[in-house]
Design a protein around this motif. Structure first.
Motif, PDB file in Angstrom:
ATOM      1  N   ALA A  55       0.825  -1.208   0.000  1.00  0.00           N
ATOM      2  CA  ALA A  55       0.000   0.000   0.000  1.00  0.00           C
ATOM      3  C   ALA A  55       0.861   1.261   0.000  1.00  0.00           C
ATOM      4  CB  ALA A  55      -0.921  -0.003   1.214  1.00  0.00           C
ATOM      5  N   ILE A  56       1.857   1.298   0.875  1.00  0.00           N
ATOM      6  CA  ILE A  56       2.745   2.465   0.931  1.00  0.00           C
ATOM      7  C   ILE A  56       3.529   2.588  -0.372  1.00  0.00           C
ATOM      8  CG2 ILE A  56       4.694   3.531   2.116  1.00  0.00           C
ATOM      9  CD1 ILE A  56       2.080   3.564   3.720  1.00  0.00           C
ATOM     10  N   ARG A  57       3.957   1.475  -0.900  1.00  0.00           N
ATOM     11  CA  ARG A  57       4.698   1.494  -2.176  1.00  0.00           C
ATOM     12  C   ARG A  57       3.821   2.040  -3.297  1.00  0.00           C
ATOM     13  NH1 ARG A  57       6.773  -2.890  -1.456  1.00  0.00           N
ATOM     14  NH2 ARG A  57       5.219  -4.256  -2.422  1.00  0.00           N
ATOM     15  N   PHE A  58       2.554   1.639  -3.321  1.00  0.00           N
ATOM     16  CA  PHE A  58       1.649   2.164  -4.335  1.00  0.00           C
ATOM     17  C   PHE A  58       1.518   3.683  -4.190  1.00  0.00           C
ATOM     18  CE2 PHE A  58      -2.390   3.764  -5.750  1.00  0.00           C
ATOM     19  CZ  PHE A  58      -2.538   3.199  -6.999  1.00  0.00           C
ATOM     20  N   GLY A  59       1.325   4.153  -2.952  1.00  0.00           N
ATOM     21  CA  GLY A  59       1.208   5.590  -2.734  1.00  0.00           C
ATOM     22  C   GLY A  59       2.429   6.339  -3.228  1.00  0.00           C
ATOM     23  N   TRP A  60       3.609   5.808  -2.947  1.00  0.00           N
ATOM     24  CA  TRP A  60       4.857   6.459  -3.353  1.00  0.00           C
ATOM     25  C   TRP A  60       5.029   6.455  -4.868  1.00  0.00           C
ATOM     26  CZ3 TRP A  60       8.231   9.901  -2.503  1.00  0.00           C
ATOM     27  CH2 TRP A  60       9.501   9.855  -3.078  1.00  0.00           C
ATOM     28  N   GLU A  61       4.777   5.307  -5.498  1.00  0.00           N
ATOM     29  CA  GLU A  61       4.944   5.204  -6.945  1.00  0.00           C
ATOM     30  C   GLU A  61       3.937   6.103  -7.669  1.00  0.00           C
ATOM     31  OE1 GLU A  61       7.335   3.746  -8.560  1.00  0.00           O
ATOM     32  OE2 GLU A  61       8.242   2.973  -6.706  1.00  0.00           O
ATOM     33  N   THR A  62       2.731   6.190  -7.161  1.00  0.00           N
ATOM     34  CA  THR A  62       1.730   7.067  -7.775  1.00  0.00           C
ATOM     35  C   THR A  62       2.114   8.525  -7.581  1.00  0.00           C
ATOM     36  OG1 THR A  62       0.010   5.428  -7.305  1.00  0.00           O
ATOM     37  CG2 THR A  62      -0.719   7.646  -7.868  1.00  0.00           C
ATOM     38  N   PHE A  63       2.577   8.870  -6.411  1.00  0.00           N
ATOM     39  CA  PHE A  63       3.045  10.239  -6.153  1.00  0.00           C
ATOM     40  C   PHE A  63       4.147  10.616  -7.136  1.00  0.00           C
ATOM     41  CE2 PHE A  63       6.241  12.959  -4.124  1.00  0.00           C
ATOM     42  CZ  PHE A  63       5.481  14.079  -3.811  1.00  0.00           C
ATOM     43  N   LYS A  64       5.055   9.702  -7.421  1.00  0.00           N
ATOM     44  CA  LYS A  64       6.195   9.999  -8.296  1.00  0.00           C
ATOM     45  C   LYS A  64       5.787  10.249  -9.737  1.00  0.00           C
ATOM     46  CE  LYS A  64       8.894   6.503  -7.514  1.00  0.00           C
ATOM     47  NZ  LYS A  64      10.112   5.665  -7.615  1.00  0.00           N
ATOM     48  N   THR A  65       4.584   9.814 -10.133  1.00  0.00           N
ATOM     49  CA  THR A  65       4.161  10.056 -11.506  1.00  0.00           C
ATOM     50  C   THR A  65       3.932  11.546 -11.772  1.00  0.00           C
ATOM     51  OG1 THR A  65       1.793   9.735 -10.991  1.00  0.00           O
ATOM     52  CG2 THR A  65       3.074   7.781 -11.656  1.00  0.00           C
ATOM     53  N   ARG A  66       3.496  12.289 -10.728  1.00  0.00           N
ATOM     54  CA  ARG A  66       3.258  13.744 -10.863  1.00  0.00           C
ATOM     55  C   ARG A  66       3.552  14.413  -9.520  1.00  0.00           C
ATOM     56  NH1 ARG A  66      -2.634  14.725 -13.219  1.00  0.00           N
ATOM     57  NH2 ARG A  66      -1.813  16.798 -13.662  1.00  0.00           N
ATOM     58  N   PRO A  67       4.788  14.383  -9.088  1.00  0.00           N
ATOM     59  CA  PRO A  67       5.098  14.857  -7.732  1.00  0.00           C
ATOM     60  C   PRO A  67       4.696  16.302  -7.479  1.00  0.00           C
ATOM     61  CG  PRO A  67       7.099  14.563  -9.021  1.00  0.00           C
ATOM     62  CD  PRO A  67       5.993  13.937  -9.798  1.00  0.00           C
ATOM     63  N   TRP A  68       5.005  17.207  -8.416  1.00  0.00           N
ATOM     64  CA  TRP A  68       4.699  18.617  -8.172  1.00  0.00           C
ATOM     65  C   TRP A  68       3.199  18.874  -8.202  1.00  0.00           C
ATOM     66  CZ3 TRP A  68       8.085  21.125  -5.720  1.00  0.00           C
ATOM     67  CH2 TRP A  68       9.447  20.891  -5.925  1.00  0.00           C
ATOM     68  N   PHE A  69       2.494  18.103  -8.993  1.00  0.00           N
ATOM     69  CA  PHE A  69       1.031  18.233  -9.014  1.00  0.00           C
ATOM     70  C   PHE A  69       0.448  17.840  -7.663  1.00  0.00           C
ATOM     71  CE2 PHE A  69      -3.065  16.053  -9.490  1.00  0.00           C
ATOM     72  CZ  PHE A  69      -3.843  17.099  -9.974  1.00  0.00           C
ATOM     73  N   PHE A  70       0.900  16.723  -7.106  1.00  0.00           N
ATOM     74  CA  PHE A  70       0.369  16.278  -5.817  1.00  0.00           C
ATOM     75  C   PHE A  70       0.799  17.207  -4.683  1.00  0.00           C
ATOM     76  CE2 PHE A  70      -0.042  12.113  -8.027  1.00  0.00           C
ATOM     77  CZ  PHE A  70      -1.406  11.942  -7.823  1.00  0.00           C
ATOM     78  N   VAL A  71       2.011  17.747  -4.776  1.00  0.00           N
ATOM     79  CA  VAL A  71       2.429  18.740  -3.784  1.00  0.00           C
ATOM     80  C   VAL A  71       1.541  19.976  -3.882  1.00  0.00           C
ATOM     81  CG1 VAL A  71       4.266  20.373  -3.189  1.00  0.00           C
ATOM     82  CG2 VAL A  71       4.823  17.962  -3.568  1.00  0.00           C
ATOM     83  N   GLY A  72       1.264  20.420  -5.115  1.00  0.00           N
ATOM     84  CA  GLY A  72       0.404  21.577  -5.310  1.00  0.00           C
ATOM     85  C   GLY A  72      -0.993  21.347  -4.763  1.00  0.00           C
ATOM     86  N   ALA A  73      -1.537  20.143  -4.994  1.00  0.00           N
ATOM     87  CA  ALA A  73      -2.866  19.824  -4.475  1.00  0.00           C
ATOM     88  C   ALA A  73      -2.869  19.855  -2.953  1.00  0.00           C
ATOM     89  CB  ALA A  73      -3.305  18.449  -4.979  1.00  0.00           C
ATOM     90  N   THR A  74      -1.792  19.364  -2.351  1.00  0.00           N
ATOM     91  CA  THR A  74      -1.692  19.363  -0.888  1.00  0.00           C
ATOM     92  C   THR A  74      -1.603  20.783  -0.353  1.00  0.00           C
ATOM     93  OG1 THR A  74      -0.537  17.226  -1.008  1.00  0.00           O
ATOM     94  CG2 THR A  74      -0.399  18.431   1.072  1.00  0.00           C
ATOM     95  N   VAL A  75      -0.902  21.647  -1.057  1.00  0.00           N
ATOM     96  CA  VAL A  75      -0.826  23.060  -0.660  1.00  0.00           C
ATOM     97  C   VAL A  75      -2.207  23.702  -0.720  1.00  0.00           C
ATOM     98  CG1 VAL A  75       0.061  25.331  -1.311  1.00  0.00           C
ATOM     99  CG2 VAL A  75       1.591  23.355  -1.292  1.00  0.00           C
ATOM    100  N   ILE A  76      -2.952  23.415  -1.792  1.00  0.00           N
ATOM    101  CA  ILE A  76      -4.310  23.962  -1.923  1.00  0.00           C
ATOM    102  C   ILE A  76      -5.182  23.501  -0.762  1.00  0.00           C
ATOM    103  CG2 ILE A  76      -6.428  23.882  -3.304  1.00  0.00           C
ATOM    104  CD1 ILE A  76      -4.625  23.730  -5.793  1.00  0.00           C
ATOM    105  N   MET A  77      -5.079  22.218  -0.407  1.00  0.00           N
ATOM    106  CA  MET A  77      -5.844  21.686   0.725  1.00  0.00           C
ATOM    107  C   MET A  77      -5.464  22.396   2.018  1.00  0.00           C
ATOM    108  SD  MET A  77      -5.455  17.636  -0.140  1.00  0.00           S
ATOM    109  CE  MET A  77      -5.596  17.074  -1.842  1.00  0.00           C
ATOM    110  N   GLY A  78      -4.173  22.573   2.213  1.00  0.00           N
ATOM    111  CA  GLY A  78      -3.707  23.248   3.424  1.00  0.00           C
ATOM    112  C   GLY A  78      -4.215  24.680   3.498  1.00  0.00           C
ATOM    113  N   ILE A  79      -4.183  25.385   2.366  1.00  0.00           N
ATOM    114  CA  ILE A  79      -4.675  26.763   2.335  1.00  0.00           C
ATOM    115  C   ILE A  79      -6.170  26.798   2.644  1.00  0.00           C
ATOM    116  CG2 ILE A  79      -5.142  28.727   0.814  1.00  0.00           C
ATOM    117  CD1 ILE A  79      -2.486  28.080  -0.596  1.00  0.00           C
TER     118      ILE A  79
END
Length: 221
Positions: free
Chosen positions: A8-32
């Motif tokens: 499960a953790i490996r899936f999360g990491w591998e999926t994150f790596k497909t679009r890392p900056w996109f997922f970081v950006g989405a997390t920033v939007i959520m935080g804001i």
């Protein structure tokens, strides 16, 4: 496919790596969004005679309503991202239906887990493991609160010890992200949430779940 903490953790990491900056950006939007919500409700409480420690009825209603909308968007976003990480967009964070079902499920699950923790903690942990996927199911299949809670119990049957281990690992990863000057949360949050969705999908498939209803069709390439 079976469920293991590592997969499960490996899936999360591998999926994150497909679009890392996109997922970081989405997390920033959520935080804001959560930050704006906190600022807004504090302002409402202050101007209506309350405070952060003693919130007013109006501030509480606004907080519950807006936090429900944010949580619905976050849930829908990661469900869509699991299905099609290359196709999901920031617009998936806006998913205001089914509002009342999601709100009802959140309240019922929160009360059940809260009462369980008051009863010497163990019942609370058991309730958490039973109903961990309730809100996912409400967004994914638009079931009502009680039906979603029953479905969560059904799909987690036989996997509650592995789920407990998974939750502990996720908690450790989130703690590590917080200790890394909070910047680590920009990675830990999407990775662990994608891992949660993966566990939900795997256990649903093994239990014979009806195919998901939300957004998967529209996000498919």
């Amino acid at each position: 496919m079976d469920f293991t903490v590592g997969s499960a953790i490996r899936f999360g990491w591998e999926t994150f790596k497909t679009r890392p900056w996109f997922f970081v950006g989405a997390t920033v939007i959520m935080g804001i969004a959560y930050l704006v919500l906190g600022t807004l409700t504090t302002a409402i409480d202050t101007t209506t005679g309350g405070s952060a420690e003693e919130p007013t009825l109006l501030g509480t209603i606004v907080n519950i309503g807006l936090s429900t909308l944010i949580n619905m968007g976050v849930t829908a976003f990661f469900l869509a991202a699991h299905h099609n990480p290359q196709g999901v967009e920031f617009s998936a964070l806006w998913h205001p239906r089914p509002f009342w079902k999601f709100l009802g499920a959140s309240i019922l699950v929160g009360l059940t887990i809260g009462i369980g923790f008051l009863l010497l903690i163990v019942p609370g942990v058991i309730a958490l493991l039973f109903f961990i996927f309730t809100t996912f199911i409400v967004i994914d299949r638009e079931l009502g609160p009680i039906e979603a809670m029953k479905e969560s119990m059904r799909i987690t049957k036989g996997y509650r010890w592995p789920l407990l281990g998974f939750i502990l690992v996720v908690a450790l990863l989130m703690l590590a992200g917080a200790l890394a000057l909070l910047v680590g949360l920009l990675v830990a949050v999407p990775v662990t949430t994608l891992a949660f969705v993966h566990v939900y999908r795997v256990l649903s498939a093994k239990a014979g779940q009806i195919p998901p209803r939300v957004q998967d069709a529209t996000l498919a390439p």
